[in-house]
Every structure is written in C-alpha cells, then in structure tokens.
Design an enzyme around this catalytic site. Sequence first.
Site, PDB file in Angstrom:
ATOM      1  N   SER A 127      23.691 -22.876 -16.744  1.00  0.00           N
ATOM      2  CA  SER A 127      23.903 -22.067 -15.540  1.00  0.00           C
ATOM      3  C   SER A 127      25.278 -22.371 -14.981  1.00  0.00           C
ATOM      4  CB  SER A 127      22.840 -22.379 -14.489  1.00  0.00           C
ATOM      5  OG  SER A 127      23.212 -21.811 -13.246  1.00  0.00           O
TER       6      SER A 127
ATOM      7  N   HIS B  73      24.008 -18.441 -18.490  1.00  0.00           N
ATOM      8  CA  HIS B  73      23.135 -17.958 -17.420  1.00  0.00           C
ATOM      9  C   HIS B  73      23.939 -17.781 -16.140  1.00  0.00           C
ATOM     10  CE1 HIS B  73      19.077 -17.473 -15.666  1.00  0.00           C
ATOM     11  NE2 HIS B  73      19.568 -18.092 -14.603  1.00  0.00           N
TER      12      HIS B  73
ATOM     13  N   ASP C  56      23.610 -16.838 -12.195  1.00  0.00           N
ATOM     14  CA  ASP C  56      22.699 -16.698 -11.051  1.00  0.00           C
ATOM     15  C   ASP C  56      23.350 -15.859  -9.959  1.00  0.00           C
ATOM     16  OD1 ASP C  56      20.374 -18.349 -11.760  1.00  0.00           O
ATOM     17  OD2 ASP C  56      21.798 -20.002 -11.769  1.00  0.00           O
TER      18      ASP C  56
ATOM     19  N   MET D  64      22.965 -14.292  -6.324  1.00  0.00           N
ATOM     20  CA  MET D  64      22.192 -14.509  -5.094  1.00  0.00           C
ATOM     21  C   MET D  64      22.829 -13.738  -3.940  1.00  0.00           C
ATOM     22  SD  MET D  64      21.574 -18.614  -5.374  1.00  0.00           S
ATOM     23  CE  MET D  64      21.205 -19.401  -6.949  1.00  0.00           C
TER      24      MET D  64
ATOM     25  N   HIS E 287      20.679 -13.254 -13.887  1.00  0.00           N
ATOM     26  CA  HIS E 287      19.445 -13.442 -13.119  1.00  0.00           C
ATOM     27  C   HIS E 287      19.688 -12.960 -11.691  1.00  0.00           C
ATOM     28  CE1 HIS E 287      16.377 -16.649 -11.495  1.00  0.00           C
ATOM     29  NE2 HIS E 287      16.017 -15.410 -11.232  1.00  0.00           N
TER      30      HIS E 287
ATOM     31  N   MET F 138      18.746 -12.621  -8.175  1.00  0.00           N
ATOM     32  CA  MET F 138      17.929 -13.101  -7.052  1.00  0.00           C
ATOM     33  C   MET F 138      18.371 -12.335  -5.816  1.00  0.00           C
ATOM     34  SD  MET F 138      17.811 -17.142  -8.020  1.00  0.00           S
ATOM     35  CE  MET F 138      19.225 -17.102  -9.120  1.00  0.00           C
TER      36      MET F 138
ATOM     37  N   MET G  80      10.392 -19.825 -12.529  1.00  0.00           N
ATOM     38  CA  MET G  80      11.183 -20.690 -11.652  1.00  0.00           C
ATOM     39  C   MET G  80      10.446 -22.009 -11.461  1.00  0.00           C
ATOM     40  SD  MET G  80      13.868 -18.945 -11.048  1.00  0.00           S
ATOM     41  CE  MET G  80      14.594 -20.142  -9.918  1.00  0.00           C
TER      42      MET G  80
ATOM     43  N   ASP H  36      13.823 -21.924 -15.372  1.00  0.00           N
ATOM     44  CA  ASP H  36      15.017 -22.061 -14.543  1.00  0.00           C
ATOM     45  C   ASP H  36      14.720 -23.027 -13.404  1.00  0.00           C
ATOM     46  OD1 ASP H  36      17.340 -21.799 -13.097  1.00  0.00           O
ATOM     47  OD2 ASP H  36      17.268 -19.617 -12.949  1.00  0.00           O
TER      48      ASP H  36
END
Length: 232
Positions: free
Chosen positions: A12, A37, A39, A41, A70, A72, A141, A176
């Site tokens: 990540s 990966h 993330d 957000m 990913h 979020m 998660m 994750d």
Amino acid sequence: MSFDRSIKIAPSILSADFADFGAEIRAVEAQGADWVHVDVMDGHFVPNITFGPPAVAAFRKHVGTVMDVHLMIAPVDPYIDAFAKAGADIITAHVEAGPHIHRTLQAIRAAGCKAGVALNPGTPAESVAEVLDIADLVCVMTVNPGFGGQKFIDMTGKVRRLREMIGDRPVHIEIDGGVDPTTAPLLAKAGADVLVAGSAVFRGGSVSNSAPYGDNIRAIRRAAEEAVGLYA
C-alpha cells in the site's frame, strides 16, 4: 490479468514517501511486489483524505504490475469512470458505501476494470453473497479503514466463510490492514490470496535503500506460503 490463487503481496503506497511516489512504486515492484495498492479516501466515508483521479493517473505511469485501487469513498458511482480512465486495473468499492453494490460492481466492469467489493470489520461475509457472481475480488478489512499502521483485527472466521461461499468462482480474497509475517499465515490458511501491506513492507527502507522492501515482502510471502504448504 489471468486468475490464480497464488499468494500475492500488494504494498500500500499510503505508507510510501509521499514526495517520491514514482520511485517508491518502481522500488517495491523491483523488490518483488505483485500488485500496487492505492487507498483512496474522501474524509467522509473514512476519516482521512488521500488521492484523487489525477494522482492515480500519475501513479499509473510507474506501475508495471497491477494497480489495485481501493475506493473508501461515498458515493462511489460518480467517480468510477474517472478512476478507470486514470488507469486502475481493479476498482474496489465498499458494500457499506451505497445502497446498490450490485449496480456499482456492474458499473466498474462496464468501465473495463476488475470489480472488487470491500467489507469493513463489522460487516458480515453474507452481505456479499448475492454479488459474488459479478465480483472479481472481495477485500476483507482487518482494521477500521482510514489510517495505515493500525492494530490487526482478527477476521479469519470471516475469511473462511467467504472462501466457502466463493467455492470455485474466480474471485480473489484480499486482506487489508495489519498484515505482517505474524498475521499473514493465519489469513492465508483461512483462504486469502492477496495480502495488502503498508508499513510492514516499507518499514526500514527507502528509495535509496530499497533492499529492506524486498526482505519484508519475502518474509510476508514466505510466512503465508508456509502456512498453506506452498513454500518448498
């Protein structure tokens, strides 16, 4: 992107040097990362803000493996095309982020990406039972999403249930949160095949000294593979 259940390590980049993402991505790939990966957000669905589509497009230029994005964020659907155009290979949305996860997964596939569905720690495996036929990945998660470096929450029972539910479908189980050489064997034995690791990969290394990245990746991979009898 062919399907296989071999153990894959997905660093990540939330734990990378934010001032040098391109070099960090190239370094972890050179040291054995299978996927990268990312993330995303939004400060709304989770209590942190990270990357938007322009940043992901910039990362894409440096990713030679698989870019695993990913999301979020909530809502998700209005941003799927933008992240697909930014170069995501996989886009994962949270089942909790909207009322129509089936429609969201359809939209991800229609945009030309593999479709993932993520589950927060408090969400049961059964919540994705009706979308496994249109999912390519289920992300479990093992921390509450929002920040890197959190303490691992044991979700091995959920992983085992998902593995039974998936059966012979070509669906990855990704983990994750809190993955390291101690937790990786538990998760692999339960049925996970994609292990996202941030601080456990980037700890002790840097762009100018990337060998520790490789040591960390190999340690996680070996621990996971030994647990399922794959390490010779």
